[in-house]
Scaffold this motif. Structure first.
Motif, mmCIF file in Angstrom:
data_model
loop_
_atom_site.group_PDB
_atom_site.id
_atom_site.type_symbol
_atom_site.label_atom_id
_atom_site.label_comp_id
_atom_site.label_asym_id
_atom_site.label_seq_id
_atom_site.Cartn_x
_atom_site.Cartn_y
_atom_site.Cartn_z
ATOM 1 N N ALA A 31 114.767 38.556 75.201
ATOM 2 C CA ALA A 31 115.315 38.905 73.886
ATOM 3 C C ALA A 31 115.151 37.754 72.908
ATOM 4 N N THR A 32 114.873 38.076 71.682
ATOM 5 C CA THR A 32 114.862 37.058 70.637
ATOM 6 C C THR A 32 116.080 37.306 69.768
ATOM 7 N N LEU A 33 116.916 36.306 69.729
ATOM 8 C CA LEU A 33 118.209 36.496 69.071
ATOM 9 C C LEU A 33 118.252 35.839 67.717
ATOM 10 N N GLN A 34 119.025 36.454 66.848
ATOM 11 C CA GLN A 34 119.402 35.810 65.601
ATOM 12 C C GLN A 34 120.900 35.932 65.426
ATOM 13 N N LEU A 35 121.451 34.929 64.773
ATOM 14 C CA LEU A 35 122.870 34.965 64.456
ATOM 15 C C LEU A 35 123.031 35.309 62.979
ATOM 16 N N ALA A 36 123.959 36.191 62.700
ATOM 17 C CA ALA A 36 124.228 36.546 61.312
ATOM 18 C C ALA A 36 125.708 36.384 61.016
ATOM 19 N N GLU A 37 125.978 36.017 59.778
ATOM 20 C CA GLU A 37 127.361 36.051 59.315
ATOM 21 C C GLU A 37 127.611 37.457 58.777
ATOM 22 N N VAL A 38 128.745 38.019 59.144
ATOM 23 C CA VAL A 38 129.025 39.385 58.709
ATOM 24 C C VAL A 38 130.196 39.385 57.741
ATOM 25 N N ARG A 39 129.939 39.965 56.554
ATOM 26 C CA ARG A 39 131.041 40.171 55.595
ATOM 27 C C ARG A 39 130.968 41.612 55.137
ATOM 28 N N GLY A 40 131.959 42.358 55.525
ATOM 29 C CA GLY A 40 131.925 43.785 55.209
ATOM 30 C C GLY A 40 130.697 44.405 55.846
ATOM 31 N N LYS A 41 129.847 45.023 55.003
ATOM 32 C CA LYS A 41 128.646 45.659 55.536
ATOM 33 C C LYS A 41 127.455 44.709 55.514
ATOM 34 N N ARG A 42 127.675 43.551 54.913
ATOM 35 C CA ARG A 42 126.544 42.637 54.721
ATOM 36 C C ARG A 42 126.346 41.681 55.875
ATOM 37 N N TRP A 43 125.126 41.666 56.406
ATOM 38 C CA TRP A 43 124.779 40.715 57.452
ATOM 39 C C TRP A 43 123.838 39.677 56.842
ATOM 40 N N SER A 44 124.267 38.404 56.854
ATOM 41 C CA SER A 44 123.353 37.382 56.319
ATOM 42 C C SER A 44 122.887 36.459 57.440
ATOM 43 N N PHE A 45 121.598 36.206 57.393
ATOM 44 C CA PHE A 45 120.949 35.394 58.419
ATOM 45 C C PHE A 45 121.539 33.986 58.496
ATOM 46 N N LEU A 46 121.815 33.518 59.708
ATOM 47 C CA LEU A 46 122.268 32.129 59.878
ATOM 48 C C LEU A 46 121.300 31.298 60.705
ATOM 49 N N ASP A 47 120.810 31.872 61.797
ATOM 50 C CA ASP A 47 120.004 31.045 62.698
ATOM 51 C C ASP A 47 119.230 31.936 63.668
ATOM 52 N N GLY A 48 118.175 31.352 64.232
ATOM 53 C CA GLY A 48 117.412 32.055 65.264
ATOM 54 C C GLY A 48 115.975 32.266 64.839
ATOM 55 N N ASP A 49 115.146 32.658 65.800
ATOM 56 C CA ASP A 49 113.716 32.853 65.529
ATOM 57 C C ASP A 49 113.407 34.316 65.303
ATOM 58 N N LEU A 50 112.596 34.540 64.321
ATOM 59 C CA LEU A 50 112.086 35.896 64.127
ATOM 60 C C LEU A 50 110.690 35.935 64.744
ATOM 61 N N PRO A 51 110.486 36.783 65.766
ATOM 62 C CA PRO A 51 109.161 36.812 66.383
ATOM 63 C C PRO A 51 108.130 37.349 65.393
ATOM 64 N N PRO A 52 106.875 36.868 65.496
ATOM 65 C CA PRO A 52 105.852 37.275 64.522
ATOM 66 C C PRO A 52 105.627 38.793 64.520
ATOM 67 N N ASP A 53 105.780 39.408 65.679
ATOM 68 C CA ASP A 53 105.542 40.848 65.741
ATOM 69 C C ASP A 53 106.843 41.644 65.616
ATOM 70 N N ALA A 54 107.819 41.032 64.957
ATOM 71 C CA ALA A 54 109.137 41.675 64.881
ATOM 72 C C ALA A 54 109.030 43.089 64.330
ATOM 73 N N ASP A 55 109.683 43.976 64.993
ATOM 74 C CA ASP A 55 109.610 45.377 64.640
ATOM 75 C C ASP A 55 111.037 45.855 64.392
ATOM 76 N N ARG A 56 111.301 46.246 63.176
ATOM 77 C CA ARG A 56 112.671 46.602 62.801
ATOM 78 C C ARG A 56 113.240 47.726 63.662
ATOM 79 N N PHE A 57 112.366 48.591 64.138
ATOM 80 C CA PHE A 57 112.858 49.738 64.911
ATOM 81 C C PHE A 57 113.333 49.339 66.302
ATOM 82 N N ASP A 58 112.918 48.132 66.669
ATOM 83 C CA ASP A 58 113.225 47.643 67.993
ATOM 84 C C ASP A 58 114.488 46.792 68.002
ATOM 85 N N LEU A 59 115.225 46.853 66.919
ATOM 86 C CA LEU A 59 116.306 45.902 66.688
ATOM 87 C C LEU A 59 117.657 46.445 67.153
#
Ligand code: SAH
Length: 433
Positions: A31-59
């Protein structure tokens, strides 16, 4: 631990530290993980690697606390069990958000949610410290003391004590015996101002460091900056100096001839001199409320220590507090668990005081945050006179003690540390997590 606060009042850096530890712990997991800060419905990126072939449907998105969420790329391809496991671990790892305010801490210390508290602490220990339990050999090399701490059996005014001072050769031989049994740390403990010229201690430590491949920890009370510096330059790796209580009034009562400010100054000096620094406290001393103990735990956290020792008060009949009630071992375990959650990368022993008060509590401590055991290897003829409290266990021969501790560690599903068990916190300071 510093860092910016989110709207929820949670330190982002705390979340990041845990995220990096989680990634390390998951290791080979695809798994490739990312950490997000969550406020209400908003998820904001904090840390982690986004794989080059990242596929949103696979999330996969997993909410792990009030303020944080995990994004798992490739998550949809992972077995459901794996996702569940990551989620369960992350939920416990981020439980620190539930132990933030003084109220929350005091409630936990009063026993509000022991099961959740202990499993969270156990997970934090697993992720940050692994399965290893480090064994440190204690040599109580002198019971001479200039202080009159109200709780301590070797206080100056306690006339019933046969005072001793092992000579450097005896200490050296005790350290050698420990090294031969496989201990990679020797802890030299004594009363305060224990009757040695500084040069003698420095020479001894140099010799031990040269001849044995072990770390040396000193626990010998308050000294001047220059003395701490010379001991450090002689090779002393670590120093233990508990503050015992962070409450000024209680401190005055417990340590009437000591200065609160000086104690904390000493701890700062030790850190400044790059000792791996340990401190800690007594639980259940007369007058200590849950609120005070909650503040003590916060104080441990703000000191950002390499090691923390927590043990219940055990009354010694020869002291002014001899008729008081002993500290409750369950409450000491709660303090251990909270400390693990709030200070995730500190070394935390299952203390001798805990084992003395209640034998099974030592194993319980290993299950709620502790990762160190410090058996007593003082030669028997001296050990009997180092009675800071009565009833210390492990009267057996050193080899038998070692074997039984190894068995206890394995029975708890853990392994015996083979290396020196250096500071885990310093890894974070060096920027590797
Ligand atoms: N003189 C050194 C080392 C002392 S003894 C110093 O002052 O740092 C180590 C620890 O034993 C103390 O820090 C204290 O927390 C603990 N201790 C002393 N008396 C105790 C008692 N009656 N019950 C439980 N722990 C005690």
């Amino acid at each position: 631990m510093s860092g910016s606060k989110t709207a929820n009042g949670i330190f982002i850096s705390e979340g990041l530290i845990r995220f990096r530890a989680l990634c390390r712990w998951l290791g080979e997991n695809p798994a490739t993980l990312q950490l997000a800060e969550v406020r209400g419905k908003r998820w904001s990126f904090l840390d982690g690697d986004l794989p080059p072939d990242a596929d949103r449907f696979d999330l996969c998105r997993i909410r792990i606390s009030d303020s944080f969420g995990l994004l798992i790329y490739g998550g949809a391809r992972l077995p459901a069990d794996t996702i569940r496991n990551i989620r369960a671990v992350a939920l416990r790892l981020y439980a620190f958000e539930r132990y933030h305010s003084q109220d929350q801490l005091a409630a936990a210390l009063a026993g509000k949610d022991d099961a959740a508290l202990f499993t969270s602490a156990d997970t934090v220990r697993e992720v940050f410290c692994g399965r290893e339990v480090h064994l440190r050999a204690i040599i109580e090399f002198s019971n001479i003391c200039r202080r009159d701490c109200m709780y301590c059996g070797i206080r100056r005014q306690h006339r019933g004590v046969t005072r001793y001072r092992m000579n450097p050769e005896e200490i050296y031989r005790a350290a050698r015996a420990a090294a031969e049994l496989g201990y990679r740390t020797v802890v030299l403990q004594s009363g305060d101002e224990c009757g040695y010229p500084l040069g003698e201690l420095c020479t001894l430590i140099r010799r031990i460091k040269k001849d044995f491949s072990c770390a040396v920890t000193l626990s010998s009370g308050e000294k001047t900056f220059s003395e701490y510096r010379q001991l450090r330059e002689s090779g002393t790796d670590r120093y233990l100096l508990k503050f015992e209580t962070s409450d000024r009034a209680l401190y005055r009562m417990l340590k009437p001839d000591s200065s609160y400010a000086q104690r904390f100054r000493c701890i700062r000096w030790l850190k400044q001199l790059h000792y791996q620094t340990g401190s800690g406290l007594l639980t259940g001393v007369p007058g200590q409320t849950d609120r005070i103990l909650a503040r003590d735990v916060c104080c441990l956290r703000s000191l950002d220590l390499d090691m923390v020792g927590i043990g219940p008060f055990i009354p010694h009949p020869g002291t002014p507090l001899g008729k008081e009630d002993p500290g409750d071992s369950l409450r000491a375990l709660r303090a251990v668990a909270l400390t693990r959650i709030l200070c995730p990368d500190t070394h935390l022993p299952a203390t001798t005081a805990l084992a003395t008060r209640d034998a099974p509590a030592r194993e319980q401590a290993l299950r709620c945050g502790a990762n160190v055991i410090m058996p007593d290897l003082t030669p028997a003829r001296y050990r009997q006179h180092y009675q800071i409290y009565p009833g210390k266990p492990q009267k057996g021969a050193p080899l038998g003690v070692r074997k039984s501790l190894e068995a206890l560690i394995r029975a708890a599903g853990r392994t015996v540390g083979k290396d020196r068990g250096e500071s885990i916190r310093m890894r974070r300071e060096r920027g590797n997590g």
